[in-house]
Design an enzyme around this catalytic site. Sequence first.
Site, PDB file in Angstrom:
ATOM      1  N   SER A 286       0.832  -1.201   0.000  1.00 30.53           N
ATOM      2  CA  SER A 286       0.000   0.000   0.000  1.00 30.53           C
ATOM      3  C   SER A 286       0.865   1.249   0.000  1.00 30.53           C
ATOM      4  O   SER A 286       1.783   1.366   0.814  1.00 30.53           O
ATOM      5  CB  SER A 286      -0.886  -0.032   1.255  1.00 30.53           C
TER       6      SER A 286
ATOM      7  N   CYS B 146     -11.649   0.539  17.437  1.00 32.09           N
ATOM      8  CA  CYS B 146     -12.963   0.997  17.913  1.00 32.09           C
ATOM      9  C   CYS B 146     -14.038   0.543  16.942  1.00 32.09           C
ATOM     10  O   CYS B 146     -14.005   0.904  15.787  1.00 32.09           O
ATOM     11  CB  CYS B 146     -12.992   2.514  17.996  1.00 32.09           C
TER      12      CYS B 146
HETATM   13  C1  LIG Z   1      -2.804  -0.695   6.307  1.00 31.40           C
HETATM   14  C2  LIG Z   1      -2.802  -2.154   6.081  1.00 31.40           C
HETATM   15  C3  LIG Z   1      -3.643  -2.739   5.109  1.00 31.40           C
HETATM   16  C4  LIG Z   1      -4.642  -1.932   4.321  1.00 31.40           C
HETATM   17  O1  LIG Z   1      -4.057  -1.085   3.365  1.00 31.40           O
HETATM   18  P1  LIG Z   1      -4.906   0.135   2.776  1.00 31.40           P
HETATM   19  O2  LIG Z   1      -4.061   0.664   1.661  1.00 31.40           O
HETATM   20  O3  LIG Z   1      -5.082   1.105   3.881  1.00 31.40           O
HETATM   21  O4  LIG Z   1      -6.193  -0.425   2.270  1.00 31.40           O
HETATM   22  C5  LIG Z   1      -3.562  -4.102   4.924  1.00 31.40           C
HETATM   23  N1  LIG Z   1      -2.709  -4.864   5.637  1.00 31.40           N
HETATM   24  C6  LIG Z   1      -1.880  -4.335   6.552  1.00 31.40           C
HETATM   25  C7  LIG Z   1      -0.931  -5.223   7.285  1.00 31.40           C
HETATM   26  C8  LIG Z   1      -1.906  -2.969   6.822  1.00 31.40           C
HETATM   27  O5  LIG Z   1      -1.089  -2.465   7.748  1.00 31.40           O
END
Ligand SMILES: *Cc1c(COP(=O)(O)O)cnc(C)c1O
Length: 395
Positions: free
Chosen positions: A197, A323
């Site tokens: 991401s 939450c």
């Molecule tokens: C933040 C995160 C996600 C989700 O990614 P987004 O781009 O926010 O949808 C998935 N897996 C892990 C381990 C994360 O830390």
Amino acid sequence: MIYMDNAATTRTAPEAVEAMLPYFSEYYGNPSAIYSPGCAGKKAVNQARRAVAAVLGARQEEIYFTSGGTEADNWALKAVAEAYAGKGKHVITSRIEHHAILHTCDFLEKRGFEVTYLGVDGDGLVDTKELKAAIRPDTILISIMFANNEIGTLEPVSEIGAIAREHGILFHTDAVQAFGHLPISVEELHIDMLSASGHKFGGPKGSGFLYIREGVKLPSLLHGGAQERGRRAGTENVPGIVGLGAAAARAAESMEERAAKAREVRDYLIKRIEAEIPCCRLNGHRTKRLPGNVSFCFQFIEGESVLIMLDMKGICASSGSACTSGETDPSHVLLAIGLGQEEARGSLRLSVSEENTLEEAGFVVEELKRIVAKLRKMSPRYEDFRQEAFLSGKV
Ligand SMILES: *Cc1c(COP(=O)(O)O)cnc(C)c1O
């Protein structure tokens, strides 16, 4: 403000912002178009693809841009389930995955798939012997995260990849917390699919990618146009992809240096908190750990209260509990490593980056000491504990 919540999101790197700007104002053409402002977008998307591929030691054709980590995780699991259902309907994952994996597994279970959730030890490590024992003739996928987002533990990905390869089972890893922070070679680690991401390594929110090894047949999650070689429909988020590419290039250039700086601040925080705050416990593995992760449980108090009081001092952190509709459920990760409900509620995560200084860390420790002591003074559970300790002659 002191920002220590980099596992939730990172500041968009100035290099990424600068790289993105022309793709809003000047080169806004659709990358599928044949006129030059469109072509510029297309070129930039492919340049970002090369930058990402280079970090993983992958080929550029194996990178597919998505709207983020959640979409990449959903795509990997749902598409493997669909494409390989004829071979089997069994999936193996762990109990400490992100909800993007766990809730997708729920979805698959409702549609007739069976999911084995591997437990973890007190440090948050998956046991590879347990993994081997869970493999069945109808197992089609192993999905285990590279690094945990709450407690920072690094999973034995290399061993897991080797086991998956040996059994002819696909291996997916949610590397959202690791990509751009730690070196990853999809070849050496036998990774077939990998999610990342943008906003977790200095890129913009709403950008991400799925690495899909050549030869893995994976149907589309989104249907529509022929973008991303017919596998991910929808007009490309050109500025987002360009920003992600710039962040990946920056990550590759200075990974070791930035990780070393984060580790220094991390280790300073861990050392001082352990030495100066009584009745606390470090969560996650001591050495197999993300460079920026500090996670603690403080007995007798609520993590949420600590967060509110830190916020009043301009310190941004996070607790282990998510939450949900006003109720605070203790984190599934902390329960999985063996913490009780009450203990899990007293958790705090500080996730640092190379931008944090030791001076900031020192200020955070001083505030934390004060806050924990103050909250404990108001805690009936702490009073009981002190009474008991007094009566048994320990104090
Ligand atoms: C933040 C995160 C996600 C989700 O990614 P987004 O781009 O926010 O949808 C998935 N897996 C892990 C381990 C994360 O830390």
